[in-house]
Design a protein around this motif. Structure first.
Motif, short mmCIF file in Angstrom:
data_model
loop_
_atom_site.label_atom_id
_atom_site.label_comp_id
_atom_site.label_asym_id
_atom_site.label_seq_id
_atom_site.Cartn_x
_atom_site.Cartn_y
_atom_site.Cartn_z
N ALA A 1 19.98 36.47 61.91
CA ALA A 1 19.24 35.21 61.96
C ALA A 1 20.08 34.04 62.46
CB ALA A 1 18.67 34.88 60.58
N TYR A 2 21.40 34.18 62.52
CA TYR A 2 22.25 33.13 63.06
C TYR A 2 22.34 33.16 64.59
CZ TYR A 2 24.13 31.52 58.58
OH TYR A 2 24.27 30.97 57.33
N GLN B 1 16.12 25.98 65.36
CA GLN B 1 17.54 26.10 65.07
C GLN B 1 18.20 24.72 64.97
OE1 GLN B 1 18.48 29.09 68.20
NE2 GLN B 1 18.94 30.41 66.46
N GLU C 1 17.40 31.90 58.88
CA GLU C 1 18.71 31.39 59.28
C GLU C 1 19.26 30.47 58.21
OE1 GLU C 1 20.42 28.68 63.02
OE2 GLU C 1 18.36 28.47 62.30
N ASP D 1 24.46 26.41 59.77
CA ASP D 1 25.69 26.65 60.50
C ASP D 1 26.40 25.32 60.70
OD1 ASP D 1 27.64 27.41 62.44
OD2 ASP D 1 26.34 29.05 63.06
N GLY E 1 19.20 29.58 54.25
CA GLY E 1 18.24 30.65 54.49
C GLY E 1 17.92 31.44 53.24
N SER F 1 27.17 31.89 63.48
CA SER F 1 26.87 32.14 64.88
C SER F 1 28.04 32.76 65.63
CB SER F 1 26.45 30.84 65.57
OG SER F 1 27.48 29.87 65.46
N ARG G 1 19.84 28.02 71.60
CA ARG G 1 20.56 27.11 70.72
C ARG G 1 20.97 25.83 71.43
NH1 ARG G 1 22.67 28.40 65.76
NH2 ARG G 1 22.07 30.51 66.15
#
Length: 322
Positions: A61-62, A92, A114, A117, A189, A309, A322
């Motif tokens: 999911a990243y 994202q 996700e 990040d 997430g 990621s 992204r």
């Protein structure tokens, strides 16, 4: 190890029930168990058969949306065979990614959220709203006229994709004919996955088995919400050593973990224990906000699974959409 002052400055960048995992019960099953009960070992065979696969789906999911759609995201996708992408949502950023896939090997739908990040600042803002607010009773009717409260930022983020996600799950059940749904996620997430699991359970036929397994999960609500998750979802959540994210928001502000914790004791990736009760002081809850290790939030957890990621084909920069 870092100081509390350092934690308060960097923690937003890290944030992104029964122990029933994919239908297998591996530990105590009620939040009424003692919060200082003795943890019991979890075998590596159990880890590999019940925890590893949801961790691998959460790691995917990243990655970038286009990478997930083609199931070509590097090592995270390569670890999972016979997967058919069905749907994705989110940008994202302010709306974190989720995806739905068909797992042919396990004959189940997978819903993965996700996490936050550090390179995605808009997602980090979702974690900053620490207030407790009532659980949306229009979506969860059983919350009406109760004191169930949840993290404001988590609920707002959840609501941004809930309707589209649920429609995708129903379509996926119809198109694949499966009767199992696995919900997973890491960090932010993980918090979203707990609410998603409860929503899906309310919305699908009771014959459909819904399991929720999360990693590095912050506390998502108050005592009543923890009890709600215990009775309705049977969440399993994995905490890693001295990860500070799993002990925020603090209990002093009214937040409480549900039952279902599996705690990774050390960096061998082989010493895991099942923690009875809610917020067991012998597991993550016993960690200090004075001494902690932010790296533990990302991993590795087991089988060298690390979240973020940087694990994807595109790396931190240049991933898909992204």
């Amino acid at each position: 190890m870092l100081t509390l002052i350092s934690l308060l400055s960097i923690l937003p960048a890290a944030l992104s029930a029964p122990l029933s995992i994919f239908g297998q019960n591996i530990g105590p099953s009620t939040g009424s168990d003692s919060a200082n009960g003795t943890p019991t070992p979890v075998s590596l065979a159990t880890v590999n058969s019940t925890l590893l696969r949801p961790a691998q789906f959460a790691r995917v999911a990243y990655c970038g949306t286009s990478e997930i759609e083609s199931w070509n995201c590097g090592a995270p996708c390569e670890a999972l065979k016979n997967i058919t992408f069905l749907q994705a949502g989110g940008d994202q950023g302010a709306i974190p990614l989720y995806y739905i896939a068909h797992d042919a090997d396990e004959q189940q739908l997978v819903v993965a959220h996700e996490g936050t990040d550090p390179v995605k600042f808009l997602s980090i803002l979702n974690d900053a709203q620490f207030g407790l607010v009532p659980l949306n009773s229009s979506r969860f009717p059983e919350a009406a006229n109760t004191d169930i409260q949840v993290h404001d930022g988590f609920q707002q983020t959840f609501e941004r994709t809930a309707d589209g996600l649920l429609a995708g799950v129903k379509a996926g059940l119809a198109s694949t004919g499966v009767s199992k749904i696995a919900v997973t996620g890491h960090s932010l997430g993980a918090a979203l996955a707990s609410m998603t699991g409860a929503m899906i359970i309310d919305a699908v036929d009771p014959s459909v088995q819904v399991t929720v397994t999360t990693f590095g999960m912050p506390r998502g609500g108050n005592q009543a919400f923890a009890d709600f998750l215990d009775s309705k979802v049977g969440l399993t959540f994995v905490t890693n050593q001295h990860d500070p994210v799993t002990i925020v928001p603090p209990k002093a502000l009214g937040f409480q973990h549900s039952s279902g914790e599996i705690h990774i004791v050390d960096d061998t990736q082989q010493n895991l224990v099942a923690c009875p009760g809610q917020d067991n002081v012998n597991c993550a809850t016993g960690n200090s906000l004075i001494e902690f290790d932010i790296v533990n939030h990302l991993g590795p957890y087991f089988d060298d699974v690390t979240f973020g990621s940087q694990e994807c084909a595109g790396g931190i920069f240049g991933q898909g959409s992204r």
